[in-house]
Design a protein around this motif. Structure first.
Motif, PDB file in Angstrom:
ATOM      1  N   PRO A   1      -2.194   3.571  22.796  1.00  0.00           N
ATOM      2  CA  PRO A   1      -1.671   2.210  22.871  1.00  0.00           C
ATOM      3  C   PRO A   1      -2.633   1.145  22.351  1.00  0.00           C
ATOM      4  CG  PRO A   1      -2.395   2.956  25.038  1.00  0.00           C
ATOM      5  CD  PRO A   1      -2.595   4.113  24.101  1.00  0.00           C
ATOM      6  N   GLY A   2      -2.061   0.028  21.905  1.00  0.00           N
ATOM      7  CA  GLY A   2      -2.848  -1.185  21.641  1.00  0.00           C
ATOM      8  C   GLY A   2      -3.635  -1.187  20.349  1.00  0.00           C
ATOM      9  N   LYS A   3      -3.233  -0.413  19.349  1.00  0.00           N
ATOM     10  CA  LYS A   3      -4.014  -0.319  18.116  1.00  0.00           C
ATOM     11  C   LYS A   3      -3.309  -1.045  16.960  1.00  0.00           C
ATOM     12  CE  LYS A   3      -7.083   2.120  20.109  1.00  0.00           C
ATOM     13  NZ  LYS A   3      -7.198   3.551  20.131  1.00  0.00           N
ATOM     14  N   ARG A   4      -4.105  -1.478  15.979  1.00  0.00           N
ATOM     15  CA  ARG A   4      -3.567  -2.043  14.730  1.00  0.00           C
ATOM     16  C   ARG A   4      -3.291  -0.866  13.795  1.00  0.00           C
ATOM     17  NH1 ARG A   4      -8.626  -5.265  13.178  1.00  0.00           N
ATOM     18  NH2 ARG A   4      -9.410  -3.369  14.101  1.00  0.00           N
ATOM     19  N   VAL A   5      -2.040  -0.708  13.417  1.00  0.00           N
ATOM     20  CA  VAL A   5      -1.618   0.504  12.713  1.00  0.00           C
ATOM     21  C   VAL A   5      -1.105   0.154  11.314  1.00  0.00           C
ATOM     22  CG1 VAL A   5      -0.028   2.476  12.759  1.00  0.00           C
ATOM     23  CG2 VAL A   5      -1.032   1.635  14.900  1.00  0.00           C
ATOM     24  N   LEU A   6      -1.495   0.966  10.346  1.00  0.00           N
ATOM     25  CA  LEU A   6      -0.974   0.878   8.975  1.00  0.00           C
ATOM     26  C   LEU A   6      -0.149   2.123   8.706  1.00  0.00           C
ATOM     27  CD1 LEU A   6      -1.030  -0.284   6.018  1.00  0.00           C
ATOM     28  CD2 LEU A   6      -3.050   1.163   5.638  1.00  0.00           C
ATOM     29  N   GLU A   7       1.059   1.933   8.182  1.00  0.00           N
ATOM     30  CA  GLU A   7       1.799   3.095   7.696  1.00  0.00           C
ATOM     31  C   GLU A   7       1.908   3.005   6.184  1.00  0.00           C
ATOM     32  OE1 GLU A   7       5.845   3.815   8.988  1.00  0.00           O
ATOM     33  OE2 GLU A   7       5.841   5.772   8.013  1.00  0.00           O
ATOM     34  N   VAL A   8       1.539   4.088   5.520  1.00  0.00           N
ATOM     35  CA  VAL A   8       1.605   4.133   4.057  1.00  0.00           C
ATOM     36  C   VAL A   8       2.778   5.024   3.671  1.00  0.00           C
ATOM     37  CG1 VAL A   8       0.360   4.727   1.950  1.00  0.00           C
ATOM     38  CG2 VAL A   8      -0.886   3.827   3.929  1.00  0.00           C
ATOM     39  N   GLY A   9       3.792   4.426   3.079  1.00  0.00           N
ATOM     40  CA  GLY A   9       4.989   5.177   2.686  1.00  0.00           C
ATOM     41  C   GLY A   9       6.003   5.214   3.807  1.00  0.00           C
ATOM     42  N   SER A  10       6.450   4.039   4.242  1.00  0.00           N
ATOM     43  CA  SER A  10       7.330   3.958   5.421  1.00  0.00           C
ATOM     44  C   SER A  10       8.787   4.161   5.076  1.00  0.00           C
ATOM     45  CB  SER A  10       7.177   2.581   6.074  1.00  0.00           C
ATOM     46  OG  SER A  10       7.600   1.577   5.159  1.00  0.00           O
ATOM     47  N   SER A  11       9.116   4.102   3.787  1.00  0.00           N
ATOM     48  CA  SER A  11      10.524   4.073   3.379  1.00  0.00           C
ATOM     49  C   SER A  11      11.250   2.979   4.171  1.00  0.00           C
ATOM     50  CB  SER A  11      11.178   5.446   3.528  1.00  0.00           C
ATOM     51  OG  SER A  11      12.483   5.397   2.987  1.00  0.00           O
TER      52      SER A  11
ATOM     53  N   LEU B   1       6.013  -5.651  13.876  1.00  0.00           N
ATOM     54  CA  LEU B   1       6.164  -4.638  12.816  1.00  0.00           C
ATOM     55  C   LEU B   1       6.571  -5.312  11.513  1.00  0.00           C
ATOM     56  CD1 LEU B   1       6.486  -1.773  11.657  1.00  0.00           C
ATOM     57  CD2 LEU B   1       8.728  -1.648  12.780  1.00  0.00           C
ATOM     58  N   GLN B   2       5.600  -5.416  10.605  1.00  0.00           N
ATOM     59  CA  GLN B   2       5.847  -6.085   9.327  1.00  0.00           C
ATOM     60  C   GLN B   2       5.921  -5.062   8.197  1.00  0.00           C
ATOM     61  OE1 GLN B   2       5.983  -9.727   8.777  1.00  0.00           O
ATOM     62  NE2 GLN B   2       6.478  -9.477  10.949  1.00  0.00           N
ATOM     63  N   PHE B   3       6.800  -5.343   7.235  1.00  0.00           N
ATOM     64  CA  PHE B   3       6.955  -4.455   6.079  1.00  0.00           C
ATOM     65  C   PHE B   3       6.566  -5.204   4.813  1.00  0.00           C
ATOM     66  CE2 PHE B   3       9.606  -2.585   9.288  1.00  0.00           C
ATOM     67  CZ  PHE B   3       9.447  -1.221   9.107  1.00  0.00           C
ATOM     68  N   ARG B   4       6.011  -4.474   3.857  1.00  0.00           N
ATOM     69  CA  ARG B   4       5.611  -5.102   2.605  1.00  0.00           C
ATOM     70  C   ARG B   4       5.711  -4.089   1.465  1.00  0.00           C
ATOM     71  NH1 ARG B   4      -0.432  -7.217   2.312  1.00  0.00           N
ATOM     72  NH2 ARG B   4       0.123  -8.024   4.358  1.00  0.00           N
ATOM     73  N   VAL B   5       6.186  -4.543   0.307  1.00  0.00           N
ATOM     74  CA  VAL B   5       6.098  -3.719  -0.900  1.00  0.00           C
ATOM     75  C   VAL B   5       4.653  -3.806  -1.365  1.00  0.00           C
ATOM     76  CG1 VAL B   5       6.931  -3.334  -3.254  1.00  0.00           C
ATOM     77  CG2 VAL B   5       8.478  -4.284  -1.511  1.00  0.00           C
ATOM     78  N   ALA B   6       3.946  -2.698  -1.319  1.00  0.00           N
ATOM     79  CA  ALA B   6       2.527  -2.740  -1.677  1.00  0.00           C
ATOM     80  C   ALA B   6       2.062  -1.352  -2.085  1.00  0.00           C
ATOM     81  CB  ALA B   6       1.693  -3.249  -0.491  1.00  0.00           C
TER      82      ALA B   6
ATOM     83  N   MET C   1       1.502  -3.856  13.512  1.00  0.00           N
ATOM     84  CA  MET C   1       1.675  -2.780  12.531  1.00  0.00           C
ATOM     85  C   MET C   1       2.140  -3.346  11.204  1.00  0.00           C
ATOM     86  SD  MET C   1       3.835   0.714  12.867  1.00  0.00           S
ATOM     87  CE  MET C   1       4.344   1.580  11.376  1.00  0.00           C
ATOM     88  N   LEU C   2       1.530  -2.833  10.129  1.00  0.00           N
ATOM     89  CA  LEU C   2       1.983  -3.126   8.768  1.00  0.00           C
ATOM     90  C   LEU C   2       2.443  -1.818   8.149  1.00  0.00           C
ATOM     91  CD1 LEU C   2       2.233  -4.963   6.243  1.00  0.00           C
ATOM     92  CD2 LEU C   2      -0.117  -4.281   5.661  1.00  0.00           C
ATOM     93  N   ALA C   3       3.658  -1.818   7.613  1.00  0.00           N
ATOM     94  CA  ALA C   3       4.196  -0.628   6.947  1.00  0.00           C
ATOM     95  C   ALA C   3       4.456  -0.995   5.494  1.00  0.00           C
ATOM     96  CB  ALA C   3       5.479  -0.172   7.627  1.00  0.00           C
ATOM     97  N   ILE C   4       3.940  -0.148   4.597  1.00  0.00           N
ATOM     98  CA  ILE C   4       4.106  -0.451   3.167  1.00  0.00           C
ATOM     99  C   ILE C   4       4.804   0.699   2.451  1.00  0.00           C
ATOM    100  CG2 ILE C   4       2.054  -1.933   3.118  1.00  0.00           C
ATOM    101  CD1 ILE C   4       0.607   0.381   1.601  1.00  0.00           C
ATOM    102  N   ASP C   5       5.402   0.363   1.338  1.00  0.00           N
ATOM    103  CA  ASP C   5       6.013   1.380   0.475  1.00  0.00           C
ATOM    104  C   ASP C   5       6.074   0.809  -0.938  1.00  0.00           C
ATOM    105  OD1 ASP C   5       7.944   4.033   1.396  1.00  0.00           O
ATOM    106  OD2 ASP C   5       8.034   3.348  -0.692  1.00  0.00           O
TER     107      ASP C   5
END
Lengths: 229, 228
Positions: A58-68, A105-110, A83-87
């Motif tokens: 719990p409680g972490k800053r998370v990056l997802e690479v390739g979230s679709s 939970l934020q999403f970005r094209v990156a 959390m930042l999720a990119i694709d």
């Protein structure tokens, strides 16, 4: 409501229903395809996300690479502080933004290789590395490692190369770089000091004989950061 | 070469080795386990198997509370060498005798980890079914002395029964368990000493990450000792 069958049970259920709200999530093409073609696959996929979420804690800053389209991302975001999720796929990110994006939970094209993303405690990349050409795999993992805190963790998930013979034609079309457990571990160890290897068959994550694992999960800890940026 | 002839040739090797080297002993602890509750042997060894999988490739591994050293043999399948410490001379003598006779890359010495770190530096450590026997006031010493024996990016695995399983434990188990943990209290004790704590559960021999209050056994994979 007026068409409901009126029993004491239906009245009791109506009370439960009133607690649930009236929001709906809409699946995008990627998850709709899976749900129509092989709904059981959703269970496997979500179980990998759940494993990653349990490992990160719990409680972490998370990056997802390739979230679709981000339906797995919501499992990671549940316990994350942010959390930042990119694709690379702008259509998929548009679906995610319209359906599951939130303040947390934020999403970005990156592109993790070129775009500045910030610094994270943990990163997750499931079903992505097998789509990265082998000559780019080190740059890919290195770029993720660089976006982590000095003691950060990365969880990589990918189908076992030995399961490829059973994969669908659509899956095989995109899989340009399949891994064995050994090769995934070696890749992780080139960029992290510690790698813990897990297997999954169906929804069960385990540590059994890896050549017969359907899916591979590597928990990588402590980026090496030996190369100059 | 054995006088016994197996019907199928692939089993002859086992008879020949048995004739040449004799039976292998389970040792005092697991012989007793096997006689009293054979199923217990399988889940006890499954815990060591998890350790062997997680520590695969490590060069020098420390076991704290190694007992007679039987479980270490499972870990030795994947690590270069191991050293066991225990505060009981009888166990240490037994472990050294077996290691010498069988040619294991293992050694044992008498040491109470709550008194100080052992000699040497290790890239990993593990301790199964020990922390629940440590006086709560000495638990901090137990953990910091393990951490002090590790390299900067060292790994430590701590296994212990879940406190929620205590009502089902045997009277002799309950007797010695003076420091039982829930997943939360285990995590908080370990996070004081290690940067990363990855928590797993075991029910029977099955490792999982399910809802902790229903786990029979807890396994914490800790990475990066915090330096004072």
């Amino acid at each position: 409501m007026k068409d409901d069958i009126n029993t004491s049970e239906s009245k009791q259920w109506a009370g439960v229903k009133s607690l649930l709200g009236d929001e709906r999530l809409t699946l995008g093409p990627y998850f709709t395809y899976i749900a129509r073609k092989s709904p059981r696959r959703l269970l496997h996929l979500f179980s990998y996300y759940k494993f990653a979420a349990k490992m990160i804690g719990p409680g972490k800053r998370v990056l997802e690479v390739g979230s679709s389209e981000g339906f797995g991302s919501i499992v990671l975001a549940e316990a994350a502080s942010s959390m930042l999720a990119i694709d690379l796929d702008a259509d998929a990110i548009a679906v995610a933004k319209a359906s599951v994006e939130s303040e947390k939970l934020q999403f970005r094209v990156a592109d993790v290789l070129t775009d500045p993303l910030g610094t994270f405690d943990a990163a997750v990349s499931l079903d992505v590395i097998e789509h990265i050409f082998q000559e780019h795999e080190d740059a890919f993992v290195d770029a993720i490692a660089r976006s982590l805190e000095p003691h950060g963790i990365l969880i990589l998930g990918t189908p076992n190369v030995n399961a490829d013979q059973y994969a669908s034609a659509v899956s095989r079309e995109g899989h340009v770089n399949l891994f064995s457990a050994e090769r995934l571990r070696e890749l992780g160890l080139r960029h992290f000091h510690n790698v813990f290897s897990f297997s999954a068959n169906d929804e069960m994550v385990h540590t059994g004989f890896s050549p017969l694992a359907h899916y591979l999960l590597a928990v990588c800890v402590d980026p090496r950061r030996t190369k100059a940026s | 070469m054995s006088d016994v002839r197996s019907k199928e040739p692939q089993y002859q090797q086992a008879f020949d080795a048995y004739a040449a080297r004799g039976p292998f002993s389970l040792g005092p602890m697991l012989s007793d386990t096997w006689r009293q509750d054979p199923r217990r042997l399988t889940f006890v060894l499954a815990r060591y198997k998890f350790v062997s999988k997680m520590l695969a490739g490590k060069k020098s591994v420390l076991e704290i509370g190694s007992g007679d050293g039987f479980g270490m043999q499972v870990v030795l399948q994947t690590v270069e060498r191991a050293h066991g410490i225990d505060f009981d001379q009888a166990f240490v003598d037994y472990g050294n005798r077996v290691a010498a006779a069988e040619g294991f890359a293992a050694s044992f010495s008498v040491h109470d980890i709550t008194e100080g770190p052992p000699a040497g530096t290790f890239d990993a450590a593990y301790s199964l079914d020990v922390i629940e026997h440590v006086e709560p006031a000495r638990e901090g010493l137990f953990l910091t002395n393990i951490a002090a024996a590790l390299t900067a990016d060292g790994v430590c695995i701590i296994g212990t029964p879940n406190i929620t399983s205590a009502p089902y434990a045997s009277p002799q188990s309950q007797e010695g368990h003076i420091n039982l943990k829930s997943a939360e209290t285990l995590r908080s004790s370990l996070e004081a000493v290690f940067r990363h704590v990855f928590l797993f559960s075991m029910n029977d021999e099955v490792l999982h990450t399910g809802y902790f209050p229903m786990a029979h056994y807890l396994l914490a994979l800790c990475v990066d000792p915090r330096r004072p």
